[in-house]
Scaffold this motif. Structure first.
Motif, PDB file in Angstrom:
ATOM      1  N   VAL A   7       0.834  -1.244   0.175  1.00 50.56           N
ATOM      2  CA  VAL A   7       0.224   0.249  -0.461  1.00 50.56           C
ATOM      3  C   VAL A   7       1.030   1.311   0.389  1.00 50.56           C
ATOM      4  CG1 VAL A   7       0.161   0.026   2.770  1.00 50.56           C
ATOM      5  CG2 VAL A   7      -1.606   1.152   1.465  1.00 50.56           C
ATOM      6  N   TRP A  12      -0.622   4.280   4.743  1.00 51.87           N
ATOM      7  CA  TRP A  12      -0.405   3.158   5.599  1.00 51.87           C
ATOM      8  C   TRP A  12      -0.199   4.596   6.834  1.00 51.87           C
ATOM      9  CZ3 TRP A  12       3.047   3.129   9.143  1.00 51.87           C
ATOM     10  CH2 TRP A  12       3.308   1.977  10.052  1.00 51.87           C
ATOM     11  N   ARG A  53       4.840  -2.276   2.614  1.00 51.32           N
ATOM     12  CA  ARG A  53       4.052  -4.210   2.891  1.00 51.32           C
ATOM     13  C   ARG A  53       4.604  -4.602   3.795  1.00 51.32           C
ATOM     14  NH1 ARG A  53       7.352  -3.822  -1.291  1.00 51.32           N
ATOM     15  NH2 ARG A  53       6.056  -4.166  -2.471  1.00 51.32           N
ATOM     16  N   ILE A  71       6.303  -3.008  10.554  1.00 51.45           N
ATOM     17  CA  ILE A  71       5.152  -2.517   9.348  1.00 51.45           C
ATOM     18  C   ILE A  71       4.856  -4.553   9.485  1.00 51.45           C
ATOM     19  CG2 ILE A  71       3.309  -2.427   7.619  1.00 51.45           C
ATOM     20  CD1 ILE A  71       4.977  -0.494   7.060  1.00 51.45           C
ATOM     21  N   VAL A  74      -1.100  -3.863   6.810  1.00 53.96           N
ATOM     22  CA  VAL A  74      -1.244  -2.563   6.173  1.00 53.96           C
ATOM     23  C   VAL A  74      -2.699  -1.947   6.452  1.00 53.96           C
ATOM     24  CG1 VAL A  74       0.402  -3.060   3.745  1.00 53.96           C
ATOM     25  CG2 VAL A  74      -2.313  -3.851   3.290  1.00 53.96           C
TER      26      VAL A  74
END
Length: 99
Positions: A7, A12, A53, A71, A74
Protein backbone atom coordinates in the motif's frame (compact mmCIF):
# COMPACT_ATOMS: atom_id res chain seq x y z
CA UNK A 1 -7.20 -5.72 -1.38
CA UNK A 2 -5.81 -8.17 1.13
CA UNK A 3 -3.86 -7.22 4.22
CA UNK A 4 -0.64 -8.64 2.66
CA UNK A 5 -0.61 -6.51 -0.50
CA UNK A 6 1.58 -3.40 -0.62
CA UNK A 7 0.00 0.00 0.00
CA UNK A 8 1.13 3.60 -0.49
CA UNK A 9 3.19 4.97 2.40
CA UNK A 10 0.89 8.00 2.83
CA UNK A 11 -2.15 5.73 3.11
CA UNK A 12 -0.40 3.45 5.60
CA UNK A 13 0.71 6.35 7.84
CA UNK A 14 -2.87 7.64 7.83
CA UNK A 15 -4.42 4.21 8.54
CA UNK A 16 -1.91 3.60 11.35
CA UNK A 17 -2.96 6.97 12.81
CA UNK A 18 0.49 8.58 12.84
CA UNK A 19 -1.08 11.58 11.04
CA UNK A 20 -4.62 12.96 10.99
CA UNK A 21 -4.96 13.37 7.24
CA UNK A 22 -3.48 11.92 4.07
CA UNK A 23 -2.36 15.43 3.17
CA UNK A 24 -0.23 15.58 6.31
CA UNK A 25 1.13 12.13 5.50
CA UNK A 26 2.06 13.29 2.00
CA UNK A 27 3.84 16.33 3.46
CA UNK A 28 5.75 14.17 5.96
CA UNK A 29 6.91 11.83 3.20
CA UNK A 30 7.75 14.75 0.89
CA UNK A 31 10.23 16.11 3.41
CA UNK A 32 12.37 13.02 2.78
CA UNK A 33 12.72 12.14 6.44
CA UNK A 34 11.19 8.66 6.31
CA UNK A 35 13.60 5.78 5.85
CA UNK A 36 12.74 2.22 4.93
CA UNK A 37 14.95 -0.74 5.73
CA UNK A 38 17.24 -1.62 8.59
CA UNK A 39 20.98 -2.00 8.85
CA UNK A 40 23.70 0.19 7.43
CA UNK A 41 21.93 1.57 4.36
CA UNK A 42 18.24 2.33 4.85
CA UNK A 43 16.63 3.94 1.81
CA UNK A 44 14.99 7.37 1.99
CA UNK A 45 11.36 7.59 0.87
CA UNK A 46 10.49 10.89 -0.81
CA UNK A 47 7.33 10.03 -2.76
CA UNK A 48 3.92 9.45 -1.19
CA UNK A 49 3.27 6.82 -3.86
CA UNK A 50 6.11 4.61 -2.56
CA UNK A 51 4.80 1.21 -1.54
CA UNK A 52 5.23 -0.44 1.85
CA UNK A 53 4.31 -3.97 2.88
CA UNK A 54 4.29 -6.12 6.00
CA UNK A 55 7.84 -6.77 7.20
CA UNK A 56 9.18 -3.36 6.15
CA UNK A 57 11.15 -1.45 8.82
CA UNK A 58 10.45 2.33 8.99
CA UNK A 59 12.27 5.12 10.81
CA UNK A 60 10.89 8.67 10.92
CA UNK A 61 10.68 11.73 13.17
CA UNK A 62 7.35 12.43 14.85
CA UNK A 63 6.58 14.99 17.54
CA UNK A 64 10.20 15.57 18.58
CA UNK A 65 11.20 11.91 18.75
CA UNK A 66 12.35 9.19 16.38
CA UNK A 67 9.87 6.38 15.66
CA UNK A 68 11.24 2.98 14.66
CA UNK A 69 8.77 0.28 13.72
CA UNK A 70 8.10 -2.83 11.70
CA UNK A 71 4.93 -2.92 9.61
CA UNK A 72 2.85 -5.94 10.60
CA UNK A 73 -0.14 -5.30 8.32
CA UNK A 74 -1.35 -2.67 5.86
CA UNK A 75 -4.95 -2.58 7.09
CA UNK A 76 -8.16 -2.21 5.15
CA UNK A 77 -9.34 1.13 6.56
CA UNK A 78 -8.59 3.87 9.07
CA UNK A 79 -10.17 2.38 12.15
CA UNK A 80 -10.03 3.14 15.85
CA UNK A 81 -6.67 3.52 17.59
CA UNK A 82 -6.82 -0.03 18.96
CA UNK A 83 -7.16 -1.38 15.42
CA UNK A 84 -4.43 0.92 14.08
CA UNK A 85 -2.01 -0.22 16.81
CA UNK A 86 -2.15 -3.76 15.36
CA UNK A 87 -0.62 -2.52 12.09
CA UNK A 88 2.90 -2.05 13.52
CA UNK A 89 5.41 -3.10 16.18
CA UNK A 90 7.44 -0.32 17.79
CA UNK A 91 11.15 -0.80 18.49
CA UNK A 92 13.24 0.78 21.22
CA UNK A 93 12.17 3.13 23.99
CA UNK A 94 9.02 4.28 22.14
CA UNK A 95 7.27 1.02 23.09
CA UNK A 96 6.31 2.46 26.48
CA UNK A 97 4.88 5.67 25.00
CA UNK A 98 1.62 6.27 23.21
CA UNK A 99 2.14 7.10 19.56
Amino acid sequence: MTDREPVRIDVWLWRARFVKTRGLATALVGKGRIRIGAGERPRRIEKASSLVRPGDFLTFPLRNRIVRLTILAVGERRGPASEARQLYDLHGEEKSENV
